[in-house]
Enzyme design. Sequence first.
Site, PDB file in Angstrom:
ATOM      1  N   THR A 145     -11.801   1.608 -45.050  1.00  0.00           N
ATOM      2  CA  THR A 145     -11.182   2.223 -43.443  1.00  0.00           C
ATOM      3  C   THR A 145     -10.004   3.786 -44.654  1.00  0.00           C
ATOM      4  OG1 THR A 145     -11.915   0.765 -42.420  1.00  0.00           O
ATOM      5  CG2 THR A 145     -10.562   2.756 -41.488  1.00  0.00           C
ATOM      6  N   LYS A 160     -15.523   4.969 -37.753  1.00  0.00           N
ATOM      7  CA  LYS A 160     -14.846   3.583 -38.125  1.00  0.00           C
ATOM      8  C   LYS A 160     -13.573   3.450 -36.941  1.00  0.00           C
ATOM      9  CE  LYS A 160     -13.351   0.049 -40.164  1.00  0.00           C
ATOM     10  NZ  LYS A 160     -13.801  -0.928 -39.901  1.00  0.00           N
ATOM     11  N   LYS A 191      -1.481   1.116 -39.714  1.00  0.00           N
ATOM     12  CA  LYS A 191      -2.767   2.200 -40.086  1.00  0.00           C
ATOM     13  C   LYS A 191      -3.768   2.341 -39.667  1.00  0.00           C
ATOM     14  CE  LYS A 191      -5.221   1.378 -43.706  1.00  0.00           C
ATOM     15  NZ  LYS A 191      -6.787   1.226 -43.843  1.00  0.00           N
TER      16      LYS A 191
END
Length: 295
Positions: free
Chosen positions: A95, A171, A239
């Site tokens: 990711t 994503k 994050k």
Amino acid sequence: MKIGFVGLGKMGTPMARRLLAAGHELTVWNRARARSEALAAEGAHIASTPAEAAQAGEAVLTMLFDDCANEAALFGPEGIIQTLRPGALHISLSTISVALCERITAEHTRRKQLYLAAPVFGRPNVAEQGRLWIVAAGSDDAVALARPLFAAIARGVSVIGPEPRLAHAVKLGGNFLISAMIHSLAESFVYAEAQGIDPEAFLETVNSALFQSPFYAAYGKVMFNPPEQPGATIELGAKDLRLLREAATSRQTSLSLADNLAEIFAQAQQSGLGTEDWAVGQYRMAQRRGAPEDS
């Protein structure tokens, strides 16, 4: 197929194991060599650098924590991109930011290397079962070459389009929905508790009546019964939320809920919950925020 695998963390290790079990020949690299040695005992070869792993065969898969780790493994002095042969495939399972994906795409294109963005949905236990869901974007040739590898690690693949950046955008959007779902669950449990309702009974009722969602059930279970080892942490969720907001800003898009969640994640980290499981940490934050002022 002969492949390299770079990044043997909580997600990478079970994925690499499934590729080995499916009969693929793996050359692995991880910053902490002990993880590579564990897989060597199961038949993998150990590379001394990411570049060496990339030289191993037809494809190299990367599953690394963040942009910084990916940049080091891809563009560093012993990085993948400089040694991957023309026509060979890089599959990015991590990711990462949309901006980094665009940089990687440009460099692979310049070097005539194939590149497939393929981030995954699923926690480590899902990876162990080979039941991840992959979001893929890239050329038809890259998708075709990757499918035998995906068969070993995933229950399904969504091919989004020819531009790799699209997969990472999906994503990040999906992880935003997970954060929002967890937050709404956590606050509804706090509400239920304050009303004298068993939160587990509350979840069973509304999930049966309204959603019928295995994700609500699964994340509720995690929140009520915290795992010994977090599947993903608040730090990781923060994050991913930051990367989502950066991608939104790059397209002049405003996301008020994402902004609000970012503040909550920051408070969670400041409160020492950064290493807690993503769902558990959000639940604890909701409990703290929702507690009566005189408690």
